[in-house]
Write a protein that holds these residues in place. Structure first.
Motif, PDB file in Angstrom:
ATOM      1  N   ASN A  82       0.810  -1.223   0.000  1.00 14.10           N
ATOM      2  CA  ASN A  82       0.000   0.000   0.000  1.00 14.10           C
ATOM      3  C   ASN A  82       0.844   1.274   0.000  1.00 14.10           C
ATOM      4  OD1 ASN A  82       0.515  -1.166   2.598  1.00 14.10           O
ATOM      5  ND2 ASN A  82      -0.606   0.540   3.480  1.00 14.10           N
ATOM      6  N   GLY A  84       0.746   4.023   1.599  1.00 12.89           N
ATOM      7  CA  GLY A  84       1.179   4.609   2.864  1.00 12.89           C
ATOM      8  C   GLY A  84       2.482   4.032   3.389  1.00 12.89           C
ATOM      9  N   ARG A 279      -8.677  -3.998   9.781  1.00 14.38           N
ATOM     10  CA  ARG A 279      -9.645  -3.182  10.543  1.00 14.38           C
ATOM     11  C   ARG A 279      -8.943  -2.154  11.428  1.00 14.38           C
ATOM     12  NH1 ARG A 279     -12.603  -8.264  10.827  1.00 14.38           N
ATOM     13  NH2 ARG A 279     -11.839  -8.802  12.908  1.00 14.38           N
ATOM     14  N   GLN A 281      -6.083  -0.198  10.529  1.00 15.50           N
ATOM     15  CA  GLN A 281      -5.135   0.566   9.708  1.00 15.50           C
ATOM     16  C   GLN A 281      -3.913  -0.242   9.270  1.00 15.50           C
ATOM     17  OE1 GLN A 281      -4.034   4.426  11.492  1.00 15.50           O
ATOM     18  NE2 GLN A 281      -5.423   3.886  13.151  1.00 15.50           N
ATOM     19  N   GLY A 282      -4.105  -1.537   9.089  1.00 15.54           N
ATOM     20  CA  GLY A 282      -2.937  -2.335   8.720  1.00 15.54           C
ATOM     21  C   GLY A 282      -3.252  -3.338   7.637  1.00 15.54           C
ATOM     22  N   ALA A 291      -0.465  -3.729  12.264  1.00 20.61           N
ATOM     23  CA  ALA A 291      -1.545  -2.753  12.362  1.00 20.61           C
ATOM     24  C   ALA A 291      -1.181  -1.693  13.393  1.00 20.61           C
ATOM     25  CB  ALA A 291      -2.857  -3.444  12.742  1.00 20.61           C
ATOM     26  N   THR A 292      -2.131  -0.821  13.682  1.00 22.21           N
ATOM     27  CA  THR A 292      -1.919   0.232  14.676  1.00 22.21           C
ATOM     28  C   THR A 292      -3.112   0.268  15.624  1.00 22.21           C
ATOM     29  OG1 THR A 292      -0.701   1.558  13.069  1.00 22.21           O
ATOM     30  CG2 THR A 292      -1.561   2.718  14.983  1.00 22.21           C
ATOM     31  N   GLU A 294      -4.720   2.845  18.297  1.00 15.80           N
ATOM     32  CA  GLU A 294      -4.548   4.252  18.661  1.00 15.80           C
ATOM     33  C   GLU A 294      -4.600   4.489  20.167  1.00 15.80           C
ATOM     34  OE1 GLU A 294      -3.614   6.510  16.725  1.00 15.80           O
ATOM     35  OE2 GLU A 294      -4.205   5.950  14.683  1.00 15.80           O
ATOM     36  N   GLU A 298      -8.464   0.536  21.891  1.00 15.05           N
ATOM     37  CA  GLU A 298      -8.300  -0.202  20.636  1.00 15.05           C
ATOM     38  C   GLU A 298      -7.429  -1.441  20.841  1.00 15.05           C
ATOM     39  OE1 GLU A 298      -8.950   2.989  17.013  1.00 15.05           O
ATOM     40  OE2 GLU A 298      -7.142   1.765  17.037  1.00 15.05           O
TER      41      GLU A 298
END
Ligand SMILES: [Mn+2]
Length: 315
Positions: A82, A84, A279, A281-282, A291-292, A294, A298
């Motif tokens: 991706n 990003g 789900r 951001q990864g 992933a992340t 926050e 989360e």
């Protein structure tokens, strides 16, 4: 697409190769291995974009690239699903963009893309591309190319232990072994651990939790990273430390960042975890993803959802 990659390389005088941020051996192995392959066979200068990663500088160092160089260049992005995650966002200015990757597609960011998830690694793709397309047109592969691409394959297959290792992987390795490079030294470099990291690993092993569903959870705090002087990137070396615990199905490592969010590393022995990563951001592979989270809230959600996945898998 493989032939298209060859023709596109030949059509450009200026070539820059990017890979994903926070690189692993496959990212740098495929990036630098392809660059060298092009250089020794065409005489073209190929530049390596992205931040320097000190722990992997034994593979290759990066180049300093002028802003103007991108608009004039073919940019090949290796091992990155991706936009990003592409290291060096100036890739956007490229005259031509080509993606070579083995991750499931996240973004269709390049007009030309050779993506094949059946390969263990992008490095393995490059070896097969060489064998099938480039060598038939007179290209050679030298010892240093072999060392770089071998490092990438070793890294992504977990030293040939992950299920992504196939007969085709060993065909690639066979070809690389026809060259001379110091395998023992390469393994030493790839798997050496600073003492501080080993101490941190000891603490992790003492504190990690394993649930009834087979979910392992590791939390690394900023305080621990500071205490042992281990960077967030270096901490990835301990992601496999609990892999062989009896009864584990999947596990997650949360690494606290300075802004109190968490870098999330998910690994699995069977349950598919990349949809969970998506789900948060990864993304990534079915059995290895990132992933992340926050917030602590989360973080708890990731654990809850991983519990559900593993419970369903075992049912
Ligand atoms: Mn890879």
């Amino acid at each position: 697409m493989k032939q298209k990659l060859f023709d596109t390389i030949n059509a450009h005088e200026h070539i820059i190769i990017c890979r994903h941020e926070r690189p692993d051996p496959d990212a740098i192995g495929s990036q630098a291995g392809l660059a060298r392959l092009i250089e020794i066979n065409t005489g073209k200068k190929v530049q390596l974009a992205g931040e320097e990663e000190p722990s992997l500088s034994f593979l290759s160092e990066m180049d300093t690239i002028d802003d103007g160089a991108f608009s004039n260049a073919l940019v090949i992005v290796c091992d990155t699903a991706n936009t990003g995650r592409i290291d060096d966002e100036r890739f956007k200015n490229a005259r031509e963009l080509f993606k070579v990757d083995h991750h499931p597609v996240v973004d269709d960011y390049a007009p030309f893309a050779w993506v094949d998830t059946t390969y263990s690694s992008t490095s393995e793709m490059i070896v097969h591309w060489y064998a099938e397309i480039a060598s038939a047109r007179g290209w050679k592969l030298d010892d240093e190319c072999a060392r770089l691409l071998y490092a990438g394959i070793v890294g992504d297959t977990g030293r040939f232990s992950h299920p992504n290792t196939t007969a085709r992987t060993f065909k690639a390795v066979q070809l690389l072994y026809e060259r001379a490079f110091d395998v023992r030294q390469l393994f030493q470099e790839m798997y050496k651990k600073p003492l501080s990291l080993l101490r941190l690993e000891g603490e992790v092993l003492s504190n990690f939790t394993l649930s009834e569903n087979g979910v392992g959870v590791i939390v690394l705090s900023q305080e621990q990273l500071r205490k042992y002087q281990v960077s967030v990137n270096e901490s990835s070396a301990i992601v496999h430390s609990v892999a062989n615990v009896e009864g584990i199905a999947a596990w997650v490592t949360f690494v606290e960042l300075e802004d109190k969010s968490y870098r999330v590393r998910l690994r699995s022995k069977g349950p598919v975890i990349n949809e969970l990563a998506a789900r948060f951001q990864g993304g990534g592979h079915p059995l290895a993803a990132g992933a992340t989270a926050e917030s602590d809230e989360e973080r708890a959600q990731v654990v809850d959802q991983l519990e559900e996945i593993c419970k369903a898998y075992r049912a």
